[in-house]
Design a protein around this motif. Structure first.
Motif, PDB file in Angstrom:
ATOM      1  N   LEU A 118       6.104  18.023  -8.814  1.00 50.53           N
ATOM      2  CA  LEU A 118       6.910  18.021 -10.030  1.00 50.53           C
ATOM      3  C   LEU A 118       6.280  17.015 -10.979  1.00 50.53           C
ATOM      4  CD1 LEU A 118       9.423  18.800 -11.698  1.00 50.53           C
ATOM      5  CD2 LEU A 118      10.666  16.991 -10.506  1.00 50.53           C
ATOM      6  N   ASP A 119       5.822  17.481 -12.116  1.00 47.84           N
ATOM      7  CA  ASP A 119       5.175  16.611 -13.089  1.00 47.84           C
ATOM      8  C   ASP A 119       6.236  15.728 -13.756  1.00 47.84           C
ATOM      9  OD1 ASP A 119       3.947  15.529 -15.458  1.00 47.84           O
ATOM     10  OD2 ASP A 119       2.394  17.070 -15.302  1.00 47.84           O
ATOM     11  N   LEU A 120       6.234  14.450 -13.415  1.00 41.27           N
ATOM     12  CA  LEU A 120       7.267  13.552 -13.921  1.00 41.27           C
ATOM     13  C   LEU A 120       7.125  13.299 -15.416  1.00 41.27           C
ATOM     14  CD1 LEU A 120       7.720  10.872 -11.107  1.00 41.27           C
ATOM     15  CD2 LEU A 120       8.515  13.229 -11.228  1.00 41.27           C
ATOM     16  N   TYR A 121       5.911  13.375 -15.910  1.00 48.05           N
ATOM     17  CA  TYR A 121       5.694  13.199 -17.350  1.00 48.05           C
ATOM     18  C   TYR A 121       6.156  14.429 -18.119  1.00 48.05           C
ATOM     19  CZ  TYR A 121       2.756   9.134 -16.231  1.00 48.05           C
ATOM     20  OH  TYR A 121       2.293   7.914 -15.770  1.00 48.05           O
ATOM     21  N   GLU A 122       5.685  15.590 -17.709  1.00 48.13           N
ATOM     22  CA  GLU A 122       6.050  16.817 -18.414  1.00 48.13           C
ATOM     23  C   GLU A 122       7.539  17.120 -18.277  1.00 48.13           C
ATOM     24  OE1 GLU A 122       4.682  21.541 -18.680  1.00 48.13           O
ATOM     25  OE2 GLU A 122       3.716  20.197 -17.232  1.00 48.13           O
ATOM     26  N   GLY A 123       8.117  16.773 -17.122  1.00 48.48           N
ATOM     27  CA  GLY A 123       9.540  17.009 -16.898  1.00 48.48           C
ATOM     28  C   GLY A 123      10.424  15.885 -17.402  1.00 48.48           C
ATOM     29  N   HIS A 124       9.818  14.824 -17.946  1.00 50.47           N
ATOM     30  CA  HIS A 124      10.570  13.688 -18.510  1.00 50.47           C
ATOM     31  C   HIS A 124      11.551  13.110 -17.481  1.00 50.47           C
ATOM     32  CE1 HIS A 124       8.889  14.868 -22.382  1.00 50.47           C
ATOM     33  NE2 HIS A 124       9.270  16.088 -22.136  1.00 50.47           N
ATOM     34  N   VAL A 125      11.059  12.942 -16.254  1.00 47.53           N
ATOM     35  CA  VAL A 125      11.899  12.443 -15.163  1.00 47.53           C
ATOM     36  C   VAL A 125      11.923  10.910 -15.204  1.00 47.53           C
ATOM     37  CG1 VAL A 125      12.217  12.356 -12.661  1.00 47.53           C
ATOM     38  CG2 VAL A 125      11.350  14.451 -13.750  1.00 47.53           C
ATOM     39  N   ASP A 169       0.827  -1.208   0.000  1.00 46.29           N
ATOM     40  CA  ASP A 169       0.000   0.000   0.000  1.00 46.29           C
ATOM     41  C   ASP A 169       0.866   1.265   0.000  1.00 46.29           C
ATOM     42  OD1 ASP A 169      -2.692   1.088   0.005  1.00 46.29           O
ATOM     43  OD2 ASP A 169      -2.264   1.831   2.016  1.00 46.29           O
ATOM     44  N   ILE A 170       2.025   1.204   0.653  1.00 43.91           N
ATOM     45  CA  ILE A 170       2.965   2.329   0.609  1.00 43.91           C
ATOM     46  C   ILE A 170       3.340   2.630  -0.837  1.00 43.91           C
ATOM     47  CG2 ILE A 170       5.383   2.965   1.052  1.00 43.91           C
ATOM     48  CD1 ILE A 170       5.076   1.711   3.831  1.00 43.91           C
ATOM     49  N   LYS A 171       3.659   1.591  -1.593  1.00 44.22           N
ATOM     50  CA  LYS A 171       4.069   1.795  -2.988  1.00 44.22           C
ATOM     51  C   LYS A 171       2.941   2.387  -3.826  1.00 44.22           C
ATOM     52  CE  LYS A 171       5.773  -2.447  -3.479  1.00 44.22           C
ATOM     53  NZ  LYS A 171       6.504  -3.594  -4.080  1.00 44.22           N
ATOM     54  N   VAL A 172       1.732   1.915  -3.595  1.00 46.29           N
ATOM     55  CA  VAL A 172       0.567   2.461  -4.317  1.00 46.29           C
ATOM     56  C   VAL A 172       0.377   3.940  -3.989  1.00 46.29           C
ATOM     57  CG1 VAL A 172      -1.954   2.371  -4.499  1.00 46.29           C
ATOM     58  CG2 VAL A 172      -0.635   0.249  -4.533  1.00 46.29           C
ATOM     59  N   ARG A 173       0.476   4.267  -2.711  1.00 47.46           N
ATOM     60  CA  ARG A 173       0.264   5.650  -2.283  1.00 47.46           C
ATOM     61  C   ARG A 173       1.376   6.577  -2.787  1.00 47.46           C
ATOM     62  NH1 ARG A 173      -3.490   6.580   1.855  1.00 47.46           N
ATOM     63  NH2 ARG A 173      -4.587   4.690   2.564  1.00 47.46           N
ATOM     64  N   ILE A 218       0.881   9.998  -4.992  1.00 53.81           N
ATOM     65  CA  ILE A 218       1.432  11.319  -4.675  1.00 53.81           C
ATOM     66  C   ILE A 218       2.246  11.845  -5.854  1.00 53.81           C
ATOM     67  CG2 ILE A 218       3.106  12.541  -3.202  1.00 53.81           C
ATOM     68  CD1 ILE A 218       2.207  10.718  -0.914  1.00 53.81           C
ATOM     69  N   ALA A 219       3.010  10.961  -6.503  1.00 53.52           N
ATOM     70  CA  ALA A 219       3.804  11.363  -7.666  1.00 53.52           C
ATOM     71  C   ALA A 219       2.935  11.647  -8.877  1.00 53.52           C
ATOM     72  CB  ALA A 219       4.819  10.271  -8.004  1.00 53.52           C
ATOM     73  N   ASP A 220       1.667  11.221  -8.821  1.00 50.49           N
ATOM     74  CA  ASP A 220       0.701  11.417  -9.905  1.00 50.49           C
ATOM     75  C   ASP A 220       1.172  10.720 -11.181  1.00 50.49           C
ATOM     76  OD1 ASP A 220      -1.678  12.277 -11.010  1.00 50.49           O
ATOM     77  OD2 ASP A 220      -0.918  14.247 -11.598  1.00 50.49           O
ATOM     78  N   VAL A 221       1.592   9.453 -11.014  1.00 52.72           N
ATOM     79  CA  VAL A 221       2.011   8.648 -12.159  1.00 52.72           C
ATOM     80  C   VAL A 221       1.262   7.316 -12.148  1.00 52.72           C
ATOM     81  CG1 VAL A 221       4.293   9.671 -12.375  1.00 52.72           C
ATOM     82  CG2 VAL A 221       3.973   7.714 -10.847  1.00 52.72           C
ATOM     83  N   LYS A 222       1.226   6.663 -13.282  1.00 58.01           N
ATOM     84  CA  LYS A 222       0.505   5.401 -13.431  1.00 58.01           C
ATOM     85  C   LYS A 222       1.448   4.220 -13.174  1.00 58.01           C
ATOM     86  CE  LYS A 222      -2.804   7.168 -16.855  1.00 58.01           C
ATOM     87  NZ  LYS A 222      -2.390   8.570 -16.745  1.00 58.01           N
ATOM     88  N   PRO A 223       0.930   3.166 -12.526  1.00 56.37           N
ATOM     89  CA  PRO A 223       1.783   2.000 -12.230  1.00 56.37           C
ATOM     90  C   PRO A 223       2.258   1.267 -13.482  1.00 56.37           C
ATOM     91  CG  PRO A 223      -0.502   1.606 -11.573  1.00 56.37           C
ATOM     92  CD  PRO A 223      -0.400   3.043 -11.903  1.00 56.37           C
ATOM     93  N   LYS A 224       1.632   1.494 -14.634  1.00 59.04           N
ATOM     94  CA  LYS A 224       2.137   0.883 -15.862  1.00 59.04           C
ATOM     95  C   LYS A 224       3.391   1.599 -16.365  1.00 59.04           C
ATOM     96  CE  LYS A 224      -0.700   3.541 -19.163  1.00 59.04           C
ATOM     97  NZ  LYS A 224       0.425   4.170 -19.867  1.00 59.04           N
ATOM     98  N   ASP A 225       3.636   2.817 -15.845  1.00 59.81           N
ATOM     99  CA  ASP A 225       4.770   3.619 -16.295  1.00 59.81           C
ATOM    100  C   ASP A 225       5.909   3.682 -15.276  1.00 59.81           C
ATOM    101  OD1 ASP A 225       3.384   4.336 -18.662  1.00 59.81           O
ATOM    102  OD2 ASP A 225       2.323   5.920 -17.575  1.00 59.81           O
ATOM    103  N   TYR A 226       5.561   3.718 -13.985  1.00 60.79           N
ATOM    104  CA  TYR A 226       6.567   3.914 -12.931  1.00 60.79           C
ATOM    105  C   TYR A 226       6.374   2.879 -11.826  1.00 60.79           C
ATOM    106  CZ  TYR A 226       7.873   8.536 -14.788  1.00 60.79           C
ATOM    107  OH  TYR A 226       8.333   9.565 -15.571  1.00 60.79           O
TER     108      TYR A 226
END
Length: 397
Positions: A200-207, A55-59, A63-71
């Motif tokens: 920090l938008d990880l998608y827009e910032g290409h992190v 559940d920690i990993k899901v949460r 918070i990072a606002d990313v999808k589990p299929k990507d990160y």
């Protein structure tokens, strides 16, 4: 027997002493419910503990606002530097001695950027350093220039919130520059003192990799850190790590077939506390609300200190939400140790400066602290200066 009794007496005296207010960047003040979460002794194979881990990993991904299929959220035992070393050492491939066909660009404007430089030196990672004064933010145009001049750069790493001074770097813009130069470059962001309060938008910032730890903006206790890793990149990292314990790929891969488990002993109590802190982070209103509270705390401290004649080291427009650096007064009666001890005796703990060029001190404003706590800190500081015989407001140098 007498020595054992004396030792127990000292221990119980420490436990019973009043809780100080930590105006520091972490460890920081936590809620009673976060501390209470550590009262249960989980076994590392306990199914309920495994559920907490998952559940920690899901949460964290939420918070990072990313999808589990990507990160993926990969948890690393140890403090924040363990995760930084784990990430740098896993993301960068092993090269033959003398091979400089790939290099890491480290962007440093403070102690934590310099720590990454040292990690690269110890791990044998070929690197280039783009340095700034610790009062300067990173200029994305300089990053672009480095990329154009050094075609061997394959990885770029930067600190988002540099705790040395409290400055915050334009990581979104840097990420865009890196991606525009070459979409295949790996972009690593140390979000130790920002994740959970500064989005920090990880998608827009290409992190590709974002690093943080348990005892910062989420308000857990020290003991583990984590990396939000882009899956398509992490999956290419098998065999890269120069370490057994800090192999980020192996840590992630092991949990694919062993959900909730770790290769080596996990900090069970710390993770239980962090899970509770995540629940409370969401209940407060998530990144937006946590960031607003911290920004208000920082604003109060800055405004009140400036009224007293203190000078800010960092330009306010470049100031982050974690900690603020103030220049020490030049008054002959000022003594930081005397001030520190005076405040500590009154349950207020501040932070010494980390500047190499000028004497300073820092006031943190994160953790379970609110506006009233900021004003209490200021009032105690006033008392401390009166005790030292330093008049306020300070005279202009």
């Amino acid at each position: 027997m007498f020595r054992r009794a004396a030792a127990l007496h000292r221990l119980f005296s420490i436990i019973r002493k009043p809780q100080v207010k930590l105006f520091t960047p972490g460890p920081l003040n936590t809620t009673p419910t976060v501390r209470e979460a550590m009262m249960y002794d989980f076994g590392s194979r306990d199914p309920d503990f495994g559920k907490i881990v998952e559940d920690i990993k899901v949460r964290l991904l939420k918070i990072a606002d990313v999808k589990p299929k990507d990160y993926a959220a990969v948890l690393v035992q140890g403090n924040g530097t363990y995760a930084v070393e784990s990430c740098l050492g896993t993301a960068f491939p092993r090269l033959d001695p003398g091979d400089r066909s790939q290099r890491m660009l480290i962007i440093a404007n403070g102690s934590y950027g310099e720590r990454q430089v040292k990690i690269c030196e110890v791990l044998g990672i070929p690197h280039i350093v783009l340095r700034y004064a610790d009062s300067e933010i990173v200029n994305p145009d300089d990053v672009k220039r480095q990329l154009n001049e050094h075609h061997q750069i394959t990885h770029v790493s930067v600190i988002h919130s540099e705790t040395t001074t409290g400055i915050i770097n334009p990581c979104l813009e840097i990420g865009k520059v890196v991606h525009e130069h070459n979409p295949n470059l790996i972009y690593i962001v140390d979000g130790m003192s920002s994740f959970g309060a500064v989005h920090l938008d990880l998608y827009e910032g290409h992190v590709n990799y974002l690093i943080s730890s348990s005892n910062k903006m989420i308000q857990g206790v020290p003991g583990f850190a984590f990396v939000i890793a882009k899956l398509s990149d992490l999956m290419q990292c098998q065999g890269n790590s120069r370490s057994v314990g800090l192999d980020l790929y192996e840590q992630w891969d092991y949990q694919l077939s062993n959900p909730g488990q770790f290769r080596f002993t996990p900090p069970t109590h710390v993770m239980a506390a962090f899970h509770q802190a995540l629940v409370e982070h969401e209940a407060e209103g998530g990144v937006k609300a946590r960031g607003e509270r911290y920004r208000n705390n920082q604003r109060i401290l800055s405004e009140e200190m400036r009224k007293l004649g203190f000078k800010l080291y960092v330009d306010p427009k470049n100031q982050g939400v974690c900690i603020t650096t103030f220049m020490q007064p030049s008054h002959p009666k000022f003594n930081f140790k005397v001030l520190y001890d005076y405040l500590a005796e009154r349950n207020i703990v501040i932070y010494p400066g980390k500047l190499s060029k000028a004497p300073s001190f820092r006031l943190g404003n994160i953790g379970e602290l609110y506006a009233d706590d900021m004003y209490e800190c200021i009032n105690k500081l006033k008392e401390g200066f009166k005790f030292m015989g330093v008049p306020l407001p300070l005279e202009e140098d």
